[in-house]
Write an enzyme that holds these catalytic residues in place. Sequence first.
Site, mmCIF file in Angstrom:
data_model
loop_
_atom_site.group_PDB
_atom_site.id
_atom_site.type_symbol
_atom_site.label_atom_id
_atom_site.label_comp_id
_atom_site.label_asym_id
_atom_site.label_seq_id
_atom_site.Cartn_x
_atom_site.Cartn_y
_atom_site.Cartn_z
ATOM 1 N N THR A 274 6.002 0.126 -14.486
ATOM 2 C CA THR A 274 6.334 0.476 -13.092
ATOM 3 C C THR A 274 7.153 -0.624 -12.418
ATOM 4 O O THR A 274 8.208 -0.359 -11.829
ATOM 5 C CB THR A 274 5.026 0.704 -12.293
ATOM 6 O OG1 THR A 274 4.233 1.650 -12.999
ATOM 7 C CG2 THR A 274 5.292 1.210 -10.898
ATOM 8 N N LYS B 70 -1.154 -11.379 -10.890
ATOM 9 C CA LYS B 70 -2.168 -11.997 -10.023
ATOM 10 C C LYS B 70 -3.364 -12.536 -10.788
ATOM 11 O O LYS B 70 -3.917 -13.574 -10.452
ATOM 12 C CB LYS B 70 -2.633 -11.017 -8.953
ATOM 13 C CG LYS B 70 -3.014 -9.636 -9.456
ATOM 14 C CD LYS B 70 -1.981 -8.605 -9.105
ATOM 15 C CE LYS B 70 -2.197 -7.315 -9.881
ATOM 16 N NZ LYS B 70 -1.547 -6.181 -9.286
ATOM 17 N N GLU C 142 5.463 -14.598 -5.720
ATOM 18 C CA GLU C 142 5.334 -13.841 -4.464
ATOM 19 C C GLU C 142 4.833 -12.413 -4.713
ATOM 20 O O GLU C 142 4.024 -11.879 -3.944
ATOM 21 C CB GLU C 142 6.707 -13.811 -3.758
ATOM 22 C CG GLU C 142 6.708 -13.125 -2.417
ATOM 23 C CD GLU C 142 5.807 -13.797 -1.407
ATOM 24 O OE1 GLU C 142 6.180 -14.848 -0.893
ATOM 25 O OE2 GLU C 142 4.712 -13.263 -1.133
ATOM 26 N N VAL D 115 0.906 -11.090 -4.837
ATOM 27 C CA VAL D 115 0.019 -10.820 -3.693
ATOM 28 C C VAL D 115 0.717 -9.900 -2.697
ATOM 29 O O VAL D 115 1.759 -10.247 -2.145
ATOM 30 C CB VAL D 115 -0.392 -12.128 -2.976
ATOM 31 C CG1 VAL D 115 -1.418 -11.826 -1.882
ATOM 32 C CG2 VAL D 115 -0.926 -13.147 -3.952
ATOM 33 N N ILE E 95 5.106 -7.658 0.901
ATOM 34 C CA ILE E 95 4.871 -8.585 2.032
ATOM 35 C C ILE E 95 5.066 -10.024 1.546
ATOM 36 O O ILE E 95 4.419 -10.432 0.584
ATOM 37 C CB ILE E 95 3.442 -8.447 2.590
ATOM 38 C CG1 ILE E 95 3.136 -6.999 2.993
ATOM 39 C CG2 ILE E 95 3.229 -9.398 3.766
ATOM 40 C CD1 ILE E 95 1.710 -6.792 3.494
ATOM 41 N N GLY F 74 1.599 5.640 -9.298
ATOM 42 C CA GLY F 74 1.818 4.372 -10.007
ATOM 43 C C GLY F 74 1.224 3.170 -9.290
ATOM 44 O O GLY F 74 1.609 2.032 -9.541
ATOM 45 N N GLU G 100 -3.847 -0.190 -11.362
ATOM 46 C CA GLU G 100 -3.684 -1.058 -12.526
ATOM 47 C C GLU G 100 -3.868 -0.237 -13.803
ATOM 48 O O GLU G 100 -4.432 0.873 -13.762
ATOM 49 C CB GLU G 100 -4.756 -2.156 -12.505
ATOM 50 C CG GLU G 100 -4.673 -3.098 -11.326
ATOM 51 C CD GLU G 100 -3.352 -3.832 -11.275
ATOM 52 O OE1 GLU G 100 -3.029 -4.557 -12.212
ATOM 53 O OE2 GLU G 100 -2.623 -3.656 -10.282
ATOM 54 N N ASP H 145 -9.017 -6.827 -8.367
ATOM 55 C CA ASP H 145 -7.604 -7.077 -8.047
ATOM 56 C C ASP H 145 -7.482 -7.747 -6.670
ATOM 57 O O ASP H 145 -6.731 -8.716 -6.506
ATOM 58 C CB ASP H 145 -6.853 -5.734 -8.079
ATOM 59 C CG ASP H 145 -5.393 -5.878 -7.720
ATOM 60 O OD1 ASP H 145 -4.616 -6.297 -8.595
ATOM 61 O OD2 ASP H 145 -5.035 -5.588 -6.562
ATOM 62 N N LYS I 283 -6.045 -11.660 -5.708
ATOM 63 C CA LYS I 283 -5.050 -11.969 -4.670
ATOM 64 C C LYS I 283 -5.654 -12.896 -3.611
ATOM 65 O O LYS I 283 -4.993 -13.823 -3.126
ATOM 66 C CB LYS I 283 -4.547 -10.672 -4.037
ATOM 67 C CG LYS I 283 -3.770 -9.802 -5.038
ATOM 68 C CD LYS I 283 -3.642 -8.372 -4.571
ATOM 69 C CE LYS I 283 -2.825 -7.514 -5.536
ATOM 70 N NZ LYS I 283 -2.902 -6.082 -5.253
HETATM 71 N N1 HSE Z 1 -2.910 -2.001 -8.243
HETATM 72 C C1 HSE Z 1 -2.351 -2.845 -7.257
HETATM 73 C C2 HSE Z 1 -2.650 -2.265 -5.892
HETATM 74 C C3 HSE Z 1 -0.864 -2.957 -7.460
HETATM 75 O O1 HSE Z 1 -3.001 -1.074 -5.818
HETATM 76 O O2 HSE Z 1 -2.576 -2.968 -4.898
HETATM 77 C C4 HSE Z 1 -0.200 -4.001 -6.627
HETATM 78 O O3 HSE Z 1 -0.712 -5.291 -6.866
#
Ligand code: HSE
Length: 425
Positions: free
Chosen positions: A13, A103, A127, A130, A134, A185, A188, A199, A203
């Site tokens: 992706t 991350k 960058e 996270v 942004i 998409g 993860e 996740d 971050k």
């Molecule tokens: N799976 C992550 C999310 C992708 O949904 O935020 C972006 O880091």
Amino acid sequence: MRKIKIGLAGLGTVGKGVYEILQKDAKLISQRTKHQLELVAVSSRSKKDFIDETKIKFYADAVDLARDPEIDVVIEVIGGNAVAKEIFETAIKNGKKIVTANKSLIAENGFELAELVEKYNSYIAFEAAVAAAIPIVKIFRESFSSSKIESFAAILNGSCNFILTKMQQENLTFDEAQKQAQDLGYLEADPSFDIKGIDTAHKLAILSAIACGSRPAFEQTHIEGIENISIEDINLAFELGYKIKLLAIYKNHGPSIEQAVYPALIKSSEKIAQVDDSFNAILTKASNADWNFICGRGAGSLETASAVVSDLIDIANDRHSFMFGVENKNLIDVKIENISQRFGQYFLKLIVNKSLAQKTDLSQKIFGEKIKIEKAIFFDANEEILCGFITQVLQESDLLEIMKNLDSNLVRSAKFLRVENSNPL
Ligand code: HSE
């Protein structure tokens, strides 16, 4: 002007998004760089039709790409830890710089990698790791470098925010909403990383490290995900005037910090509660800068690739900082408080035996003088009463003790969520 040659490891992706931006925005990018960027190699598990192999080399093994002497910068957008770490080490030791969206690797091995970077005079730009589009790493590390970051509350996972939004606004079940997130998409490769809060915690560990000038401390983070949030919780919270969001919380209390991920209730009127869909947001209190709120897309192909390519442009223009904002030798080891020490308000959802209680004195009957209730709501359901309470501020360890000792004849089930009311915005 010289050529900077790029190797792109990963054509999923994000990798596809990077490739697309490098093609469609080549002119814009060239106007913003001192040196010319050229994609010379890609690597992926399988060959892709959109890559012109007469112009771009293909590697089945990304570690081989990281060794290619022609390449100056490796873009790693494969994800995961084991292979990515080998790619990083190979690239750094072979004199290359790295741009990544990884991350988990930065959160779990960031300090070790920062030391390698220092030793080999390399650089890792992250960058995109996270909050996707942004530019929060830049804001924390560069734009707030004149302030101490005292606290932040953030939505850092686009998938979870998307799922919670769909459940609340369209009454979709968890599974239906998750399927839509997958189709877009956002999730993860292993969706449990999103759903279970891992996740977000990766971050958070990265932002916390920059915020307090420490080595990333992912392992100590308290993590709860959204897997146990039901439509009933969302609706009950909404009736009380709140929305449920998966939050990353950082509060610097002096020698120790709060660093935790959990689904929390936020007043519907607050700005961060209004951040829906796959958007992320970070609400920060910095010593001199005061309050700051930033919101943008936290997942998606072009959105994440946007941050990757901006990092690449920074490298082409020789712009870089200390990885975690402070020279490696000055990064501290931070102490993270146990969640039971948290002081705050709580949302309690109880199912009560109707034959033993009247709605009029219910709070008093359940909690006596032990918990002061700020707000309550009750719904009749056959033999039971469904109750939603917002407590006043108390310590979590005290709440747990009270919950443990509730009258089990009266209270058939009980659960709690934390309430965050963090800001004046
Ligand atoms: N799976 C992550 C999310 C992708 O949904 O935020 C972006 O880091």
